[in-house]
Design an enzyme around this catalytic site. Structure first.
Site, PDB file in Angstrom:
ATOM      1  N   VAL A  81     -87.252  13.682 -13.254  1.00  0.00           N
ATOM      2  CA  VAL A  81     -87.526  15.056 -12.804  1.00  0.00           C
ATOM      3  C   VAL A  81     -87.036  16.000 -13.903  1.00  0.00           C
ATOM      4  CG1 VAL A  81     -87.066  16.837 -11.083  1.00  0.00           C
ATOM      5  CG2 VAL A  81     -87.300  14.448 -10.364  1.00  0.00           C
ATOM      6  N   ASN A 132     -79.252  12.411 -16.932  1.00  0.00           N
ATOM      7  CA  ASN A 132     -80.278  11.638 -17.624  1.00  0.00           C
ATOM      8  C   ASN A 132     -81.163  12.595 -18.420  1.00  0.00           C
ATOM      9  OD1 ASN A 132     -79.431   9.196 -16.440  1.00  0.00           O
ATOM     10  ND2 ASN A 132     -80.643   9.606 -14.602  1.00  0.00           N
ATOM     11  N   ASP A 180     -79.358  13.346  -2.906  1.00  0.00           N
ATOM     12  CA  ASP A 180     -80.469  12.647  -3.545  1.00  0.00           C
ATOM     13  C   ASP A 180     -81.269  11.915  -2.470  1.00  0.00           C
ATOM     14  OD1 ASP A 180     -81.001  11.555  -6.727  1.00  0.00           O
ATOM     15  OD2 ASP A 180     -81.960  10.482  -5.084  1.00  0.00           O
ATOM     16  N   ILE A 181     -82.591  11.956  -2.585  1.00  0.00           N
ATOM     17  CA  ILE A 181     -83.469  11.365  -1.573  1.00  0.00           C
ATOM     18  C   ILE A 181     -83.420   9.829  -1.623  1.00  0.00           C
ATOM     19  CG2 ILE A 181     -85.630  11.164  -2.909  1.00  0.00           C
ATOM     20  CD1 ILE A 181     -87.035  12.560  -0.534  1.00  0.00           C
ATOM     21  N   HIS A 229     -80.481  18.417 -14.034  1.00  0.00           N
ATOM     22  CA  HIS A 229     -79.674  18.130 -12.847  1.00  0.00           C
ATOM     23  C   HIS A 229     -78.525  17.211 -13.188  1.00  0.00           C
ATOM     24  CE1 HIS A 229     -83.063  15.323 -13.102  1.00  0.00           C
ATOM     25  NE2 HIS A 229     -82.258  14.392 -12.602  1.00  0.00           N
ATOM     26  N   HIS A 262     -76.185  14.302 -11.641  1.00  0.00           N
ATOM     27  CA  HIS A 262     -75.975  13.349 -10.557  1.00  0.00           C
ATOM     28  C   HIS A 262     -74.472  13.230 -10.324  1.00  0.00           C
ATOM     29  CE1 HIS A 262     -80.015  11.270 -10.602  1.00  0.00           C
ATOM     30  NE2 HIS A 262     -80.030  11.759 -11.819  1.00  0.00           N
TER      31      HIS A 262
HETATM   32  P1  AMP Z   1     -83.531  11.562 -12.823  1.00  0.00           P
HETATM   33  O1  AMP Z   1     -84.106  10.183 -12.837  1.00  0.00           O
HETATM   34  O2  AMP Z   1     -82.210  11.689 -13.510  1.00  0.00           O
HETATM   35  O3  AMP Z   1     -84.535  12.576 -13.319  1.00  0.00           O
HETATM   36  O4  AMP Z   1     -83.207  11.869 -11.318  1.00  0.00           O
HETATM   37  C1  AMP Z   1     -84.110  12.410 -10.416  1.00  0.00           C
HETATM   38  C2  AMP Z   1     -83.520  12.189  -9.056  1.00  0.00           C
HETATM   39  O5  AMP Z   1     -84.158  13.048  -8.158  1.00  0.00           O
HETATM   40  C3  AMP Z   1     -83.685  10.760  -8.538  1.00  0.00           C
HETATM   41  O6  AMP Z   1     -82.400  10.207  -8.269  1.00  0.00           O
HETATM   42  C4  AMP Z   1     -84.533  10.954  -7.273  1.00  0.00           C
HETATM   43  O7  AMP Z   1     -84.160  10.069  -6.223  1.00  0.00           O
HETATM   44  C5  AMP Z   1     -84.223  12.399  -6.925  1.00  0.00           C
HETATM   45  N1  AMP Z   1     -85.251  13.069  -6.149  1.00  0.00           N
HETATM   46  C6  AMP Z   1     -86.592  13.104  -6.395  1.00  0.00           C
HETATM   47  N2  AMP Z   1     -87.228  13.850  -5.477  1.00  0.00           N
HETATM   48  C7  AMP Z   1     -86.271  14.320  -4.640  1.00  0.00           C
HETATM   49  C8  AMP Z   1     -86.291  15.141  -3.474  1.00  0.00           C
HETATM   50  N3  AMP Z   1     -87.429  15.663  -2.988  1.00  0.00           N
HETATM   51  N4  AMP Z   1     -85.115  15.401  -2.858  1.00  0.00           N
HETATM   52  C9  AMP Z   1     -83.961  14.883  -3.331  1.00  0.00           C
HETATM   53  N5  AMP Z   1     -83.872  14.111  -4.425  1.00  0.00           N
HETATM   54  C10 AMP Z   1     -85.015  13.822  -5.073  1.00  0.00           C
END
Ligand code: AMP
Ligand code: ZN
Length: 115
Positions: free
Chosen positions: A97, A88, A31-32, A101, A103
């Site tokens: 996003v 989520n 995760d970024i 996915h 986590h």
């Molecule tokens: P969610 O809030 O469950 O949709 O999680 C989306 C996750 O994607 C968050 O924890 C972000 O930090 C992560 N995220 C967004 N863009 C990127 C990226 N380019 N590379 C890695 N993780 C990302």
């Protein structure tokens, strides 16, 4: 492949990521914005927005994601102490996003219920 999806772009390599694992069904990357010492996202190669869009035909993919998440936890050395797995979903779930996915969070103590 959804043209507007950042995770589809990570799968295609158009957006770089710190790859942890990949196979023909899923991809896992850091995760970024990590919320724990270990924070890995495990995603299906097939684009579907959330668990709400999961169909009977996704059973194998969803099972695969769960088993690979557990295998990555083992590989990362967080399995014995424990970890948290989160999906989520939509607004109240805090989803940002819209490509399903998992986590995988570990390396610290979590509280429950989450905020
Ligand atoms: P969610 O809030 O469950 O949709 O999680 C989306 C996750 O994607 C968050 O924890 C972000 O930090 C992560 N995220 C967004 N863009 C990127 C990226 N380019 N590379 C890695 N993780 C990302
Ligand atoms: Zn996508």
């Amino acid at each position: 492949m959804d043209e507007n999806c950042i995770f589809c772009k990570i799968i295609s390599g158009e957006i770089p990521s710190e790859l942890i694992y990949k196979d023909d069904v899923c991809v896992a990357f850091n995760d970024i914005s990590p919320q724990a010492p270990t924070h890995i996202l495990v995603i299906p190669r097939e684009h579907f927005a959330s668990l709400n869009e999961a169909k009977d035909g996704h059973k194998e993919i969803l099972g695969h994601l769960m088993l690979k998440t557990a295998a990555i936890a083992e590989e990362k050395g967080i399995a014995d102490q424990g970890y948290r797995v989160v999906i989520n979903t939509n607004e109240n779930g805090g989803q940002t996003v819209f490509h399903l996915h998992i986590h995988l969070l570990g390396g610290r103590q979590f509280i429950f219920p989450p905020g």
